[in-house]
Structure formats: C-alpha cells, structure tokens
Design a protein around this motif. Structure first.
Motif, PDB file in Angstrom:
ATOM      1  N   THR A 127      -8.006   0.037  -2.757  1.00  0.00           N
ATOM      2  CA  THR A 127      -7.271   0.091  -1.500  1.00  0.00           C
ATOM      3  C   THR A 127      -8.009   0.969  -0.510  1.00  0.00           C
ATOM      4  OG1 THR A 127      -5.195  -0.114  -2.737  1.00  0.00           O
ATOM      5  CG2 THR A 127      -5.033   0.594  -0.445  1.00  0.00           C
TER       6      THR A 127
ATOM      7  N   ARG B 180       4.131   4.697   6.998  1.00  0.00           N
ATOM      8  CA  ARG B 180       2.874   4.899   7.704  1.00  0.00           C
ATOM      9  C   ARG B 180       1.959   3.686   7.603  1.00  0.00           C
ATOM     10  NH1 ARG B 180       1.210   8.831   4.928  1.00  0.00           N
ATOM     11  NH2 ARG B 180      -0.637   8.038   3.874  1.00  0.00           N
ATOM     12  N   MET B 181       1.877   3.098   6.408  1.00  0.00           N
ATOM     13  CA  MET B 181       0.922   2.021   6.161  1.00  0.00           C
ATOM     14  C   MET B 181       1.395   0.663   6.677  1.00  0.00           C
ATOM     15  SD  MET B 181      -1.769   3.202   4.726  1.00  0.00           S
ATOM     16  CE  MET B 181      -2.374   4.623   3.819  1.00  0.00           C
ATOM     17  N   HIS B 182       2.713   0.409   6.569  1.00  0.00           N
ATOM     18  CA  HIS B 182       3.219  -0.932   6.888  1.00  0.00           C
ATOM     19  C   HIS B 182       4.053  -0.985   8.158  1.00  0.00           C
ATOM     20  CE1 HIS B 182       1.652  -2.721   3.229  1.00  0.00           C
ATOM     21  NE2 HIS B 182       2.166  -1.733   2.533  1.00  0.00           N
TER      22      HIS B 182
ATOM     23  N   SER C  85       7.935  -2.029   6.931  1.00  0.00           N
ATOM     24  CA  SER C  85       8.132  -1.059   5.858  1.00  0.00           C
ATOM     25  C   SER C  85       9.387  -1.327   5.037  1.00  0.00           C
ATOM     26  CB  SER C  85       8.175   0.363   6.429  1.00  0.00           C
ATOM     27  OG  SER C  85       9.232   0.497   7.364  1.00  0.00           O
TER      28      SER C  85
ATOM     29  N   GLU D 154      -4.766   9.405   1.599  1.00  0.00           N
ATOM     30  CA  GLU D 154      -3.373   9.824   1.353  1.00  0.00           C
ATOM     31  C   GLU D 154      -3.181  11.290   1.712  1.00  0.00           C
ATOM     32  OE1 GLU D 154      -0.206  10.248  -2.303  1.00  0.00           O
ATOM     33  OE2 GLU D 154      -2.328  10.038  -2.702  1.00  0.00           O
TER      34      GLU D 154
ATOM     35  N   ARG E 289       4.847   6.916   2.732  1.00  0.00           N
ATOM     36  CA  ARG E 289       3.562   6.232   2.860  1.00  0.00           C
ATOM     37  C   ARG E 289       3.740   4.807   3.392  1.00  0.00           C
ATOM     38  NH1 ARG E 289      -1.789   6.560   0.661  1.00  0.00           N
ATOM     39  NH2 ARG E 289      -2.623   4.494   0.180  1.00  0.00           N
ATOM     40  N   THR E 290       4.793   4.129   2.929  1.00  0.00           N
ATOM     41  CA  THR E 290       5.042   2.763   3.406  1.00  0.00           C
ATOM     42  C   THR E 290       5.360   2.758   4.892  1.00  0.00           C
ATOM     43  OG1 THR E 290       5.870   2.131   1.222  1.00  0.00           O
ATOM     44  CG2 THR E 290       6.421   0.681   3.037  1.00  0.00           C
TER      45      THR E 290
ATOM     46  N   GLU F 150      -7.218   2.492   2.133  1.00  0.00           N
ATOM     47  CA  GLU F 150      -6.510   3.693   2.586  1.00  0.00           C
ATOM     48  C   GLU F 150      -6.288   4.677   1.456  1.00  0.00           C
ATOM     49  OE1 GLU F 150      -5.538   0.346   5.290  1.00  0.00           O
ATOM     50  OE2 GLU F 150      -5.602   0.664   3.143  1.00  0.00           O
TER      51      GLU F 150
ATOM     52  N   ARG G  82       0.818  -1.211   0.000  1.00  0.00           N
ATOM     53  CA  ARG G  82       0.000   0.000   0.000  1.00  0.00           C
ATOM     54  C   ARG G  82       0.850   1.259   0.000  1.00  0.00           C
ATOM     55  NH1 ARG G  82      -4.577  -2.251   4.252  1.00  0.00           N
ATOM     56  NH2 ARG G  82      -5.581  -3.652   2.769  1.00  0.00           N
TER      57      ARG G  82
END
Length: 204
Positions: A197, A85-87, A91, A203, A82-83, A199, A25
C-alpha cells in the motif's frame, strides 16, 4: 418526494459499488504490528501467571479474550481515523464494508468460545486452533478489497490453527501457540500492508 428518495437510493448504491471496487486502506501497518507485539506480551504474561492453563480455563480464556478486545479496540479506532483520511467521502461505506467482511468470523469465534467453555470444557484445548482457523476465514473474506498478498496471512493463520488442533491435547494451550501465531501473523499483515500500500509508510 418519491423521485427524491429514488435519487438518494441510486446515489447510495453508486457509492457502495465504488467502495466495493476500491482497495481498503484503513488498516495501518504500525497499528497492526502493535497488535502483534500485544499478542507476544500476552503470551509472556500467560507463561508467568498461568503455568497450568488446562486447569484454569477461565483464566486462560480471560487473558486471550482481553488481548483480542484490546487489539480490536486499538485497530478499530485507528481504522476509523485512517479511513476518514484515506477514503474521504467514501469513508462510511468503506468502514461498513470492512466490518461486514470480518463480523461473521468474530461472531463465530465468540459463539464457539462460549459453547466450548460452557458446555464442553474437556475439549477447550481446541480453542487456540479454532480461533486461528476462524481468524483466517475473516482474512480470506476480506482479501477481495485488500492487497492480493494478504492471502499469505490468511494461509498462515489457517496453518497455525491446524497445527494447534493436531496437537490433540492441552499442549495446544501453551502460551506460544497463540503468542507466536498472532505475533508473527500480525507482523506479516503489517509488512504486507506496508509494502503493498503506497500510503503504508505515511501512517501517523
């Protein structure tokens, strides 16, 4: 010490397996849509500044390589933040996996460009089609950890690349063969991510 190294190795393998089974994501819809707009702007610039690209191959390649570098830098910076934050804890593994999937296509594109521009400039009209076909292969190889509809984006780039090659002459260097292919293609990618997705709409 060997037991510690073995345990750390096992943990690393587990984290990598988790990353491989997780949907990536890190690509933000808004940023990818922006790269599509950048492609359209580059096509507009070419149409004004370079009316005869077949006789100015270096300038043509310069416009589109600069566009690719700018788009990649924009997407790369955003993907990193973003990675994170998302993963969260995965990450690093997720970023490595994403880069590994697309890197062969990038390398092939660079080498094909150098080979044609340096050694066979008479067939440099093939570059737009080859770039698009190679880009489609990068998308296809990444589809296993992206939303399933992303296959449509890979098919789009494959189709537009083949159409460019089928022109068979310098018509393939028209600014809109690249502008429309990548402009519409990146907007398609952004749309798929936004819809598929959860999320996507969040963004920053």
């Amino acid at each position: 010490m060997s037991d510690l190294h073995k345990a750390l190795g096992d943990i690393s393998n587990i984290r990598r397996q988790m990353a491989q089974s997780t949907q990536f994501r890190g690509y933000g819809p808004a940023t990818l849509a922006a790269t599509g707009v950048i492609a359209l702007l580059a096509a507009s610039m070419q149409s004004v500044l370079l009316p005869d690209p077949a006789n100015h191959v270096s300038a043509y390649a310069g416009i589109w390589i600069s566009t690719a570098v700018l788009s990649a830098a924009l997407a790369g910076v955003q993907m990193y933040t973003r990675t994170r934050r998302m993963h969260s804890g995965l990450s690093d593994e997720m970023i490595c996996m994403a880069v590994e999937q697309f890197l062969p296509a990038v390398g092939a594109g660079v080498l094909v460009t150098i080979a044609l521009v340096r050694f066979v400039p008479t067939v440099v009209w093939m570059l737009p089609g080859l770039w698009q076909v190679i880009f489609s292969l990068g998308i296809f190889s990444s589809c296993r950890f992206l939303p399933r509809p992303m296959i449509a984006a890979g098919a789009w780039y494959l189709l537009t690349g083949l159409v460019c090659i089928s022109f068979g002459d310098s018509r393939a260097l028209d600014p809109w063969t690249m502008g429309l292919a990548y402009g519409a293609g990146q907007l398609l990618v952004a749309g798929i991510l936004f819809v598929a997705t959860p999320e996507g709409a969040d963004e920053n």
